[in-house]
Design a protein around this motif. Structure first.
Motif, short mmCIF file in Angstrom:
data_model
loop_
_atom_site.label_atom_id
_atom_site.label_comp_id
_atom_site.label_asym_id
_atom_site.label_seq_id
_atom_site.Cartn_x
_atom_site.Cartn_y
_atom_site.Cartn_z
N GLU A 86 0.76 -1.18 0.19
CA GLU A 86 0.04 -0.06 0.04
C GLU A 86 0.78 1.12 0.19
O GLU A 86 1.71 1.37 0.84
CB GLU A 86 -0.91 0.11 1.29
N LYS A 87 0.60 2.15 -0.87
CA LYS A 87 1.34 3.44 -1.07
C LYS A 87 0.40 4.54 -1.31
O LYS A 87 -0.50 4.64 -1.91
CB LYS A 87 2.36 3.37 -2.46
N THR A 88 0.68 5.70 -0.71
CA THR A 88 -0.09 6.72 -0.59
C THR A 88 0.74 7.98 -1.45
O THR A 88 1.84 8.00 -1.16
CB THR A 88 -0.41 7.50 0.70
N GLY A 89 0.01 8.61 -2.32
CA GLY A 89 0.65 9.51 -3.26
C GLY A 89 -0.33 9.95 -4.34
O GLY A 89 -1.39 9.59 -4.42
N VAL A 90 0.34 10.41 -5.22
CA VAL A 90 -0.38 10.92 -6.65
C VAL A 90 -0.02 10.17 -7.73
O VAL A 90 1.17 9.90 -7.84
CB VAL A 90 0.07 12.35 -6.88
N TYR A 91 -0.88 9.85 -8.51
CA TYR A 91 -0.85 8.98 -9.73
C TYR A 91 -0.20 10.06 -11.04
O TYR A 91 -0.99 10.10 -11.94
CB TYR A 91 -1.91 8.29 -10.18
N LEU A 108 4.87 6.76 -13.03
CA LEU A 108 6.30 7.17 -12.25
C LEU A 108 6.19 8.18 -11.53
O LEU A 108 7.14 9.27 -11.64
CB LEU A 108 7.35 7.25 -13.50
N GLY A 109 5.38 8.43 -10.60
CA GLY A 109 5.44 9.38 -9.52
C GLY A 109 6.58 9.21 -8.42
O GLY A 109 7.07 8.08 -8.36
N ASN A 265 1.30 -8.91 -9.27
CA ASN A 265 0.35 -10.13 -9.59
C ASN A 265 0.55 -10.05 -11.07
O ASN A 265 1.36 -9.14 -11.84
CB ASN A 265 -0.94 -9.79 -9.18
N PRO A 266 -0.11 -10.95 -12.00
CA PRO A 266 0.22 -10.73 -13.09
C PRO A 266 -0.32 -9.63 -14.12
O PRO A 266 0.10 -9.28 -15.22
CB PRO A 266 -0.73 -11.90 -13.92
N GLY A 267 -0.94 -8.70 -13.36
CA GLY A 267 -1.38 -7.49 -14.11
C GLY A 267 -0.91 -6.21 -13.28
O GLY A 267 -1.13 -5.07 -13.99
N MET A 268 -0.18 -6.39 -12.57
CA MET A 268 0.59 -5.07 -11.96
C MET A 268 1.76 -5.20 -10.90
O MET A 268 1.74 -6.39 -10.12
CB MET A 268 -0.51 -4.23 -10.93
N ILE A 269 2.68 -4.59 -11.04
CA ILE A 269 3.94 -4.50 -9.90
C ILE A 269 3.90 -2.91 -9.41
O ILE A 269 3.69 -2.20 -10.08
CB ILE A 269 5.32 -4.64 -10.86
N GLN A 270 3.95 -3.09 -8.06
CA GLN A 270 3.93 -1.84 -7.49
C GLN A 270 5.31 -1.79 -6.48
O GLN A 270 5.77 -2.82 -6.03
CB GLN A 270 2.66 -1.78 -6.35
N ILE A 271 5.87 -0.60 -6.66
CA ILE A 271 7.42 -0.49 -6.16
C ILE A 271 7.20 0.76 -5.00
O ILE A 271 6.84 1.80 -5.16
CB ILE A 271 8.16 -0.20 -7.30
#
Length: 375
Positions: A86-91, A108-109, A265-271
């Protein structure tokens, strides 16, 4: 299961204290997307909400994700069966390329950092729920099997007018409850080790110049990720204890060592890139509970953990990679780095410390770890 039964089952589970949609869906024997779709009905942004209200959304998904920047701060949630990020910020900095429906996307925020595989996005919903602790608003996206790909939650400071307009713009005309999902995909069969040209594979690994080229290396040689680690030159991959994730997070917090934490997961990577501070163990969950970043990792799901090195134009890049019983990636940890700069020495030393110096093949790993003796 009929939608009326799903609604009743959801209400009963809530009354019994269940809080997570994923868990309630599992109890009812359906996917999370099917549970939400059973609640599709009248939905008016800003109107009083009672219980769970859901609206079906339409794409194009890259357009929708790109429009989120104007909504200001949001919470991005990406998970798999064993880890929640979970990350909070601006897309900000959203882009996509490729044929319609199969785009590859980026966000790439400075806080929200995503790699998006839109070919796996099948269903989207706007969700409003009064969960007894207040109103929760979200956008939730699922694959064709009804498994969650990505979720976006309203946060204090979110621009409500932009959010509401986005929901209206992407609202489907058809708002009938119910959803047909596809059967779960069968895992790909692993090529027998004896059929792999291990020499060529190891030469390809040694010749890497960018970490992103690793995926192509796996495809060319027809190996799964865990198979690749098993067949790798021991100078580049060493199996470590499942407790390594806890060691890494606790050490990073204690020494203020900035990390990169990948969950997907197969549809998304979050960093997440940056420090971790508050690391807490709660039952089987290993947690990071920091302002702006939360991680929830099921330690009991870790069946394999590997210390991994990949050559790049900037020198070796070290990582800790975690896998579940099916060989699926749970999470990956790197030291904070940018292209053109070598990895942090303290991070390399931390990864090296995970390797048993008396383990099989450890001698091949050790020469490059010698520089850490002074760390």
């Amino acid at each position: 299961m009929p939608t009326a039964d799903l609604r009743a089952g959801y209400t009963a589970a809530r009354a019994a204290g269940a809080t997570r949609h994923r868990d309630i869906a599992a109890q009812l024997g359906v996917s999370e997307a099917e549970l939400l779709a059973a609640h599709i009905g009248e939905y008016a942004p800003g109107a009083p909400v009672q219980g769970l209200q859901v609206q079906r959304l339409r794409g194009p998904w890259p357009t929708l994700l790109g429009a989120l920047e104007g909504a200001g701060p949001l919470m991005a949630l990406t998970r798999n069966a064993s880890c929640v990020h979970e990350k909070t910020g601006v897309y900000s900095g959203a882009s996509a390329s490729g044929p319609a429906g199969r785009e590859m996307g980026l966000v790439l925020g400075p806080d929200i950092d995503l790699r998006v595989f839109y070919s796996r996005w099948a269903h989207g919903f706007a969700v409003a729920e009064d969960n007894g602790r207040g109103l929760q608003q979200s956008l939730q996206f699922f694959d064709a099997q009804g498994q969650a790909v990505h979720k976006v939650f309203v946060r204090p400071g979110t621009q409500w007018g932009v959010w509401a307009a986005l929901v209206i713009t992407h609202r489907c005309e058809l708002q009938q409850p119910g959803l047909q999902v596809l059967p779960a995909l069968a895992p790909a069969a692993e090529t027998p080790d004896a059929l792999i040209d291990t020499t060529a594979f190891r030469e390809g690994w040694a010749g890497l110049r960018d970490t992103h080229d690793f995926f192509g290396l796996l495809r060319r040689h027809g190996v799964s990720r865990t198979q690749a680690l098993r067949l790798a030159d021991p100078a580049y991959a060493q199996r470590v204890e499942a407790s390594a994730a806890r060691d890494v997070l606790q050490t990073a917090a204690r020494e203020a060592l900035p990390l990169m934490v990948f969950v997907g997961n197969p549809g998304m990577i979050q960093i997440h890139t940056g420090a971790v501070k508050r690391v807490e163990v709660m039952g089987p969950w290993l947690n990071v509970l920091d302002p702006g970043f939360n991680l929830h990792l099921r330690e009991d799901h870790i069946v394999q953990a590997w210390a991994v090195r990949k050559p790049t134009a900037d020198g070796l890049v070290s990582a800790l990679e975690l896998f579940d019983a099916q060989g699926e990636t749970i999470a990956m940890f790197f030291g904070e780095r940018k292209p053109g700069r070598p990895e942090l020495r303290a991070w390399r030393c931390l990864v090296d410390s995970l390797v048993d110096p008396l383990g099989a093949g450890a001698a091949a790993w050790a020469p490059q770890a010698g520089e850490c003796a002074a760390c």
